[in-house]
Design a protein around this motif. Structure first.
Motif, PDB file in Angstrom:
ATOM      1  N   VAL A 186       0.851  -1.186   0.000  1.00  0.00           N
ATOM      2  CA  VAL A 186       0.000   0.000   0.000  1.00  0.00           C
ATOM      3  C   VAL A 186       0.887   1.236   0.000  1.00  0.00           C
ATOM      4  N   GLY A 187       0.544   2.192  -0.850  1.00  0.00           N
ATOM      5  CA  GLY A 187       1.317   3.421  -0.937  1.00  0.00           C
ATOM      6  C   GLY A 187       1.152   4.303   0.283  1.00  0.00           C
ATOM      7  N   LEU A 188       2.128   5.194   0.499  1.00  0.00           N
ATOM      8  CA  LEU A 188       2.098   6.154   1.607  1.00  0.00           C
ATOM      9  C   LEU A 188       1.922   7.567   1.060  1.00  0.00           C
ATOM     10  N   TYR A 189       1.286   8.415   1.840  1.00  0.00           N
ATOM     11  CA  TYR A 189       1.242   9.828   1.487  1.00  0.00           C
ATOM     12  C   TYR A 189       1.401  10.675   2.742  1.00  0.00           C
ATOM     13  N   ASP A 190       1.931  11.869   2.539  1.00  0.00           N
ATOM     14  CA  ASP A 190       2.154  12.803   3.642  1.00  0.00           C
ATOM     15  C   ASP A 190       0.807  13.392   4.053  1.00  0.00           C
ATOM     16  N   LEU A 191       0.403  13.175   5.304  1.00  0.00           N
ATOM     17  CA  LEU A 191      -0.907  13.643   5.753  1.00  0.00           C
ATOM     18  C   LEU A 191      -1.024  15.162   5.715  1.00  0.00           C
ATOM     19  N   SER A 192       0.122  15.862   5.775  1.00  0.00           N
ATOM     20  CA  SER A 192       0.064  17.326   5.734  1.00  0.00           C
ATOM     21  C   SER A 192      -0.339  17.835   4.359  1.00  0.00           C
ATOM     22  N   THR A 193      -0.319  16.960   3.351  1.00  0.00           N
ATOM     23  CA  THR A 193      -0.743  17.357   2.013  1.00  0.00           C
ATOM     24  C   THR A 193      -2.208  17.765   2.021  1.00  0.00           C
ATOM     25  N   TYR A 194      -2.995  17.086   2.838  1.00  0.00           N
ATOM     26  CA  TYR A 194      -4.432  17.334   2.867  1.00  0.00           C
ATOM     27  C   TYR A 194      -4.857  17.863   4.234  1.00  0.00           C
ATOM     28  N   THR A 195      -4.307  19.004   4.602  1.00  0.00           N
ATOM     29  CA  THR A 195      -4.768  19.707   5.789  1.00  0.00           C
ATOM     30  C   THR A 195      -5.332  21.053   5.344  1.00  0.00           C
ATOM     31  N   VAL A 196      -6.175  21.634   6.165  1.00  0.00           N
ATOM     32  CA  VAL A 196      -6.770  22.924   5.816  1.00  0.00           C
ATOM     33  C   VAL A 196      -5.731  24.012   6.087  1.00  0.00           C
ATOM     34  N   LYS A 197      -5.081  24.470   5.027  1.00  0.00           N
ATOM     35  CA  LYS A 197      -4.015  25.460   5.154  1.00  0.00           C
ATOM     36  C   LYS A 197      -4.460  26.854   4.721  1.00  0.00           C
ATOM     37  N   ARG A 198      -5.588  26.908   3.977  1.00  0.00           N
ATOM     38  CA  ARG A 198      -6.072  28.208   3.497  1.00  0.00           C
ATOM     39  C   ARG A 198      -7.582  28.310   3.718  1.00  0.00           C
ATOM     40  N   LEU A 199      -8.026  29.486   4.111  1.00  0.00           N
ATOM     41  CA  LEU A 199      -9.450  29.777   4.269  1.00  0.00           C
ATOM     42  C   LEU A 199      -9.780  31.023   3.469  1.00  0.00           C
ATOM     43  N   LEU A 200     -10.793  30.950   2.622  1.00  0.00           N
ATOM     44  CA  LEU A 200     -11.250  32.094   1.844  1.00  0.00           C
ATOM     45  C   LEU A 200     -12.541  32.613   2.455  1.00  0.00           C
ATOM     46  N   HIS A 201     -12.531  33.877   2.859  1.00  0.00           N
ATOM     47  CA  HIS A 201     -13.730  34.523   3.389  1.00  0.00           C
ATOM     48  C   HIS A 201     -14.330  35.374   2.282  1.00  0.00           C
ATOM     49  N   PHE A 202     -15.546  35.031   1.861  1.00  0.00           N
ATOM     50  CA  PHE A 202     -16.207  35.734   0.756  1.00  0.00           C
ATOM     51  C   PHE A 202     -17.717  35.686   0.967  1.00  0.00           C
ATOM     52  N   GLY A 203     -18.360  36.841   0.858  1.00  0.00           N
ATOM     53  CA  GLY A 203     -19.807  36.878   1.010  1.00  0.00           C
ATOM     54  C   GLY A 203     -20.271  36.439   2.388  1.00  0.00           C
ATOM     55  N   LYS A 204     -19.471  36.728   3.404  1.00  0.00           N
ATOM     56  CA  LYS A 204     -19.763  36.330   4.784  1.00  0.00           C
ATOM     57  C   LYS A 204     -19.897  34.815   4.937  1.00  0.00           C
ATOM     58  N   ALA A 205     -19.101  34.087   4.176  1.00  0.00           N
ATOM     59  CA  ALA A 205     -19.008  32.633   4.321  1.00  0.00           C
ATOM     60  C   ALA A 205     -17.539  32.249   4.193  1.00  0.00           C
ATOM     61  N   VAL A 206     -17.204  31.039   4.644  1.00  0.00           N
ATOM     62  CA  VAL A 206     -15.818  30.559   4.635  1.00  0.00           C
ATOM     63  C   VAL A 206     -15.713  29.347   3.724  1.00  0.00           C
TER      64      VAL A 206
END
Length: 327
Positions: A186-206
């Motif tokens: 089974v292949g391995l992947y870096d879990l940090s690849t899929y972490t929430v690193k950016r948040l866009l605030h637009f129209g009073k929603a995230v």
């Protein structure tokens, strides 16, 4: 301080579980982070949750010691995975219901007498992960890279992290699937690849790109979700959500899949459209409602369907803002 007894050394908790242990004592809110001492006065773990009555749950100290070892060397602790989510199943149930060999069950009991008759089994496999197509729910883990693993999810996590840090692309599992022994890579992947690193605030929603915990909750493909929409914004009445207790904002599991005919697969896809959307002011979005979360443990409530929603944008909603996490 309180005195308790370790009722089970092999438990899991949370959406993406690590190993925890259960203690028979009454821990109340605010106790999280408290050290757990054994009879020799050594710290063996940290409290992080309880049922408020008879049981508390602690994270084994080994996880913290591994992190401290890397931090002491000015290194970021590695976190790797395969996309398989493991839990515990009793050997007697495996023998009774899933054709697990009785002699193998006896062998595991002898090797791991403190395992409370348990073995590591695959609970589920994350969508679009290396484990998909290689492991399936119900697989019982016997060895990892030739080492007997027993019921220790901590040892599994440690080996996986160390192999990933060394640059290994795969690990080998010896499993028993519905009574039949198998060896799978089974292949391995870096879990940090899929972490929430950016948040866009637009129209009073995230808006954010999903991490593994959202994939586990929804079985969704990787994509962009919207949450925490505020009253007065154009998204407020158009995005299904519920109010969290205690004024903690809103909770939803809603993917944005298309805006004005443009597919949205990454946050950058949405960011590129912002000047056009702000100029047009009125636009449509296509959403997939994976459900809402409610209750003390954020249990998801699913009601899945595709919908078109019409969004009015007003400059009083504020200009778009992009927040980026810097470790």
């Amino acid at each position: 301080s309180q005195t308790g007894t370790v009722a089970s050394a092999f438990e899991t908790s949370d959406v993406l579980p690590g190993q925890v242990f259960r203690i028979s004592l009454n821990a109340q809110g605010g106790a999280s982070g408290s050290p757990v001492f054994n009879t020799e006065g050594k710290v063996i773990g940290f409290l992080y949750a309880s049922n408020g009555l008879t049981s508390a749950f602690a994270i084994p100290i080994d996880y913290a010691l591994d992190v401290l070892d890397y931090l002491s060397k000015n290194k970021t602790p590695p976190r790797y995975g395969t996309g398989a989510i493991f839990g515990f199943t009793t050997l007697s149930d495996l023998v009774r219901y899933d054709n697990f060999p009785g002699d193998k069950a006896d062998e595991i009991k002898q090797k791991f007498p403190l395992a409370f008759n348990r073995a590591l089994t695959v609970r589920t496999v994350l969508k679009d992960s290396p484990a998909e197509g290689n492991l399936i729910a119900g697989d019982t883990l016997i060895k990892i890279n030739g080492k007997d693993i027993g019921p220790s999810l901590y040892d599994l996590d440690k080996i996986t992290n160390e192999e990933g840090a060394k640059g290994s692309k795969k690990i080998t599992f010896d499993i028993i699937r519905h009574g039949q022994p198998k060896k799978v890579e089974v292949g391995l992947y870096d879990l940090s690849t899929y972490t929430v690193k950016r948040l866009l605030h637009f129209g009073k929603a995230v808006f954010y790109e999903v991490d593994d915990s959202i994939v586990r909750r929804t079985n969704s493909p990787r994509g962009v979700f919207v949450t925490n929409r505020k009253p007065g914004g154009g998204f407020y009445d158009q995005i299904p959500a519920i109010q969290r207790s205690g004024g903690g904002g809103t909770s939803s599991l809603v993917a944005i899949t298309n805006v004005n005919g443009a597919p949205i697969k990454t946050l950058d896809d949405l960011i590129k459209l912002l000047p056009q959307l702000m100029k047009k002011k009125d636009f449509y979005i296509q959403i997939h409602n994976f459900g809402t979360e409610f209750g003390y443990n954020n249990e998801p409530y699913f009601l899945q369907n595709d919908q078109i929603r019409y969004i009015p944008y007003c400059i009083t909603d504020g200009l778009p803002e992009l927040y980026t996490f810097d470790s």
